[in-house]
Design an enzyme around this catalytic site. Structure first.
Site, short mmCIF file in Angstrom:
data_model
loop_
_atom_site.label_atom_id
_atom_site.label_comp_id
_atom_site.label_asym_id
_atom_site.label_seq_id
_atom_site.Cartn_x
_atom_site.Cartn_y
_atom_site.Cartn_z
N ASP A 169 22.18 -22.97 28.13
CA ASP A 169 21.80 -24.32 27.70
C ASP A 169 22.80 -24.88 26.69
O ASP A 169 22.42 -25.39 25.63
CB ASP A 169 20.38 -24.30 27.11
CG ASP A 169 19.76 -25.70 27.04
OD1 ASP A 169 20.23 -26.60 27.77
OD2 ASP A 169 18.83 -25.89 26.25
N GLY B 130 12.47 -29.40 18.73
CA GLY B 130 13.07 -29.59 20.04
C GLY B 130 12.05 -29.31 21.12
O GLY B 130 10.85 -29.11 20.85
N LYS C 256 12.65 -20.50 13.96
CA LYS C 256 12.29 -21.33 15.11
C LYS C 256 11.04 -20.75 15.75
O LYS C 256 11.06 -19.63 16.27
CB LYS C 256 13.42 -21.38 16.13
CG LYS C 256 13.12 -22.30 17.31
CD LYS C 256 14.37 -22.67 18.07
CE LYS C 256 14.10 -23.82 19.03
NZ LYS C 256 15.34 -24.35 19.63
N GLY D 123 10.35 -25.83 20.66
CA GLY D 123 9.55 -25.51 19.48
C GLY D 123 10.04 -26.21 18.23
O GLY D 123 10.89 -27.10 18.29
#
Length: 654
Positions: free
Chosen positions: A135, A22, A42, A25
C-alpha cells in the site's frame, strides 16, 4: 473505540492524544513507560477483533515487522492484542506526510526524485527480507526533512498493515488504494515486490504533475482499476525525458518489464544531478487524461484495373521513423501487415494471351494432371503431419525447452524462508527449493507437495538432503504427492538447496504461462496441506507452528521458582497436550524445540520486565521470584518472540 484519553494499552504503553485517523484505524501519540520515550500507537478498526484469523495473523506478523530495522522505515516496536483491541506500537516520526506536502502543489523534479530514492531504498531492504508493503502511497510516506534534495528524511509507514487486513475473512475486496494498485494485483491478485515499485511510480507521477495518472482522486474505483489494465498515462508536458523514462519503467504493465527497486535507486542517482534547480511544473487540472491502448494494423489495397500492369508493392511501415514523432500519449502499437508478393513478369499482358493459352486442349490436360498430383501430394502430407499431430495430442502438448520461472520468497513464522524455482531443459522439469533462516538456526522436517496433471510425478531427488515420501500415518496430515525433506542445521549465512526432476510432459508444461501456473500451484497445494485446521498434528513445526503463549500462575510467592509452560498455536489451534517448553528445564527438549532452535538451546531464553523482582538463570532457562511486584515474563525461542504474560509476586506471608 470510545476509550477516554489518556488510556493504558498493553502493559507498557499509554495513549495520550489522537494524532491521526485512516481507513484502517486511529493513530495516537503514546508513552513507552519502560523506555520513557514517545511512540505512535495505531489501533486498528474495532470490528476487526471479531475475525479470529486476522487476530492470529496479526500475532504471527509481530516478529517479521519488529525486525524491520532501516532508517527509511518507521520502526515497529510491538504488536499488541489488549482487551479486544489490535494495536501497533511504532516509532513516532515527526513531519508532514507526502500527501500533505502535495496539497501545496507539484514538487520540483529533483525534490520528487530524492523522495523516490529513499522510498526505494526502504523497499529494497524490506523486499530482501520477504516483506511487501502492498500500500505504497503519499499517505504512508513521512518527510522528516521536507524540501531537502540531499536528504528529505523519508520514513515509510504501515509496513504489514495491508497484509494483515488484506487476508481478513471479512474482506470482500482488494486492500489498498485503487489509484496505486498494479495490473497484476488487480487482475490475478499476484503479489510480488514489483507491486510496490508500480505504486511508487504512480506516486512519482503525482509528485511531479500534481495529478494522478489513471483518473481523478474521486473517480470510481472500478473505473480506475480498468484504466490500470487497459490505459497508459498521458505524457506530462515539460517533464525531463529521463524522468519520464523512469516513470514509464516503473509503470510497465508487465511486471517482468518493470524496473526493480534497486534499478530505481541507481537511475535516480544518474538523473538527479542533471535536473537540480528545475522548478515545479505547472500542469492545468484535468489535462492529463489516460489513453486506452490501441493496436493499429496497416491497411492494404490492391487495385488492378483489367489490362493495367501492377508495378508497385504495398509500402511497409518503417518503425524507426516513428521515433521522430515524439512520445505518444496513447502509446499506440503499430503493427505492419505481411507484404503482398505480386510477381507478374514485366511486359506480360494480362488478358488475351492468357485466354489463348488456356484454349489449348493439351495445355488444359497438363494443368488437370498437375492439379491431381498436387491434391494427392497434399493428402499424403496431411496424413503424415496430421497423424503425427494426433499422436502428439494423444501424448499431451509439446514440451518447450529453455523455460524458467520463480516465486517470491515465502517466509514462515519460524523464520524459515523458502524460494521455489523451476526450469525446463531437454524435456525435463527441474524443481528447485532453497531453504534459509532469517536469523537463528533451524533444523528438522519440512513438507513439499509436488503434483503433475493427473497423478503424482515420479520425481528423482538429489542427495543435498534426505527426501522420503510423506507419511500420513506418521504425521496425521493428509498430503497427496507430498515429500518429507529433512533439513540439517540451517544457519543465517548458509542455505540448503534441493532439486527434483521428472519429465515435463507429466506436468503438461508447454509454454511459459503453464510453467508459472504449475509453480504457483505447488506452493498453494503445499500450503493447503500444511494449514489444514482439522489436523491436530505437531509435525512440520518449521512450517506449521504459528505462535506461542506463556502459561503460568497469575500469583507466585517470593522466593519460589516460577513454573513456566510455553504452548504452541498450530493451524488447528493451541495444543496443550504437547507443550513446547516447561520449567524446570531438563536436558531432553521436545523435537519441536530442537527443530525451531536448530538444536541450539542457548537460543531459548526467558525474559522479564520485572526490574529485578525476578531472577532468570544465566542460561535463560528458568526463573525465580525474588520480591513482591507486578510485572510480566516473556521468552525468546529461536526466531519467535513469545508475548509476555503478567505475573504478581506476593510476599511470603500473603
Amino acid at each position: 473505540m470510545n476509550a477516554v484519553l489518556p488510556f493504558d494499552f498493553g502493559s507498557s504503553y499509554q495513549a495520550i492524544r489522537k494524532i491521526g485517523q485512516g481507513s484502517s484505524g486511529r493513530v495516537f501519540e503514546g508513552i513507552d513507560r519502560v523506555r520513557g520515550d514517545h511512540v505512535a500507537i495505531k489501533i486498528l478498526r474495532s470490528n476487526l477483533d471479531d475475525d479470529a484469523q486476522l487476530v492470529q495473523r496479526f500475532v504471527n506478523e509481530r516478529r517479521t515487522l519488529t525486525e524491520l530495522a532501516h532508517p527509511r522505515i518507521v520502526a515497529v516496536r510491538d504488536l499488541i492484542v489488549d482487551q479486544g483491541l489490535l494495536g501497533i506500537v511504532m516509532e513516532l516520526a515527526s513531519g508532514p506526510t507526502l500527501s500533505e506536502q502535495l496539497a501545496e502543489g507539484p514538487m520540483a523534479p529533483a525534490d520528487a526524485l530524492a523522495v523516490v530514492r529513499q522510498v526505494a531504498e526502504a523497499l529494497s531492504y524490506a523486499h530482501d527480507r520477504g516483506v511487501v508493503h502492498r500500500d505504497i502511497k503519499p499517505d504512508n510516506v513521512i518527510l522528516t526533512n521536507p524540501g531537502s534534495v540531499s536528504d528529505p528524511g523519508v520514513k515509510v509507514a504501515d509496513f504489514g498493515i495491508a497484509k494483515i487486513l488484506g487476508e481478513s475473512s471479512t474482506a470482500t475486496h482488494l486492500v489498498g488504494t485503487a489509484h496505486y494498485l498494479s495490473p497484476e494485483l488487480i487482475r490475478d491478485n499476484v503479489l510480488s515486490p514489483s507491486v510496490d515499485v508500480y505504486a511508487l511510480g504512480v506516486t512519482l507521477y503525482q509528485m511531479v504533475s500534481g495529478q494522478l495518472p489513471f483518473g481523478a482522486g474521486n473517480d470510481n474505483s472500478f473505473a480506475v482499476a480498468h484504466r490500470h489494465l487497459h490505459s497508459t498515462p498521458a505524457v506530462i508536458p515539460g517533464l525531463d525525458d529521463q524522468v519520464w523514462g523512469l516513470i514509464s519503467g516503473m509503470l510497465a504493465k508487465n511486471p517482468a518489464d518493470r524496473l526493480s527497486d534497486d534499478d530505481v535507486v541507481s537511475l535516480v542517482d544518474d538523473i538527479i544531478v542533471g535536473i537540480e534547480g528545475q522548478p515545479p511544473l505547472t500542469v492545468p487540472e484535468g489535462t492529463l487524461v489516460p489513453h486506452a491502448m490501441t493496436m493499429l494494423r496497416q491497411s492494404t489495397s490492391l487495385a488492378a484495373a483489367e489490362g493495367n500492369e501492377i508495378d508497385d508493392e504495398p509500402a511497409s511501415i518503417d518503425l524507426e521513423n516513428l521515433h521522430t514523432l515524439g512520445r505518444s500519449a496513447s502509446a499506440t502499437i503499430l503493427k505492419a501487415s505481411p507484404e503482398l508478393d505480386s510477381e507478374i513478369p514485366d511486359g506480360s499482358p494480362v488478358g488475351e494471351e492468357t485466354e489463348k493459352w488456356w484454349s489449348s486442349r493439351k495445355h488444359r490436360i497438363v494443368v488437370y494432371a498437375a492439379g491431381v498430383l498436387i491434391i494427392a501430394a497434399a493428402v499424403i502430407i496431411w496424413m503424415v503431419i496430421g497423424g503425427n499431430s494426433r499422436g502428439d495430442e494423444k501424448h499431451g502438448p509439446k514440451v518447450v525447452n529453455g523455460l524458467s520461472a520463480s516465486l517470491p520468497m515465502q517466509v514462515y513464522p519460524s523464520g524459515l524462508n523458502v524460494s521455489r524455482a523451476a526450469t525446463v531443459s531437454s524435456g525435463t522439469l527441474t524443481y528447485t527449493l532453497t531453504y534459509r533462516t532469517i536469523k537463528q538456526p533451524l533444523s528438522g522436517d519440512v513438507l513439499e507437495v509436488v503434483t503433475s496433471t493427473h497423478s503424482c510425478p515420479d520425481a528423482t531427488w538429489d542427495d543435498a538432503a534426505k527426501v522420503v515420501p510423506h507419511s500420513p500415518a506418521l504425521t496425521s496430515i493428509d498430503a497427496d504427492c507430498g515429500w518429507t525433506i529433512t533439513l540439517k542445521t540451517l544457519l543465517q549465512e548458509g542455505s540448503v538447496t534441493v532439486t527434483a526432476k521428472f519429465p515435463a510432459k507429466e506436468a503438461a508444461i508447454s509454454d511459459q504461462a503453464s510453467l508459472e501456473t504449475w509453480l504457483q500451484n505447488q506452493q498453494q497445494v503445499t500450503d493447503k496441506a500444511l494449514n489444514n485446521d482439522a489436523a491436530t498434528s505437531t509435525a512440520y513445526s518449521l512450517q506449521r507452528l504459528q505462535t506461542m503463549r506463556i502459561k503460568m500462575p497469575s500469583r507466585v510467592r517470593e522466593g519460589a521458582a516460577i513454573p513456566v509452560t510455553i504452548l504452541g498455536t498450530w493451524p488447528g489451534g493451541e495444543n496443550e497436550m504437547t507443550p513446547i517448553y516447561t520449567t524446570p528445564f531438563n536436558s531432553n527438549p521436545t523435537s519441536i524445540l530442537t527443530d525451531i532452535t536448530g538444536g541450539k538451546l542457548e537460543n531459548v531464553r526467558l525474559t522479564d520486565r520485572c526490574s529485578g523482582a525476578v531472577s532468570i538463570t544465566p542460561d535463560g532457562h528458568d526463573a525465580s521470584a525474588l520480591h513482591p511486584a507486578s510485572c510480566s515474563i516473556g521468552a525468546e525461542i529461536g526466531n519467535y518472540q513469545v508475548q509476555e504474560s503478567p505475573i504478581t509476586i506476593v510476599a511470603g506471608g500473603s
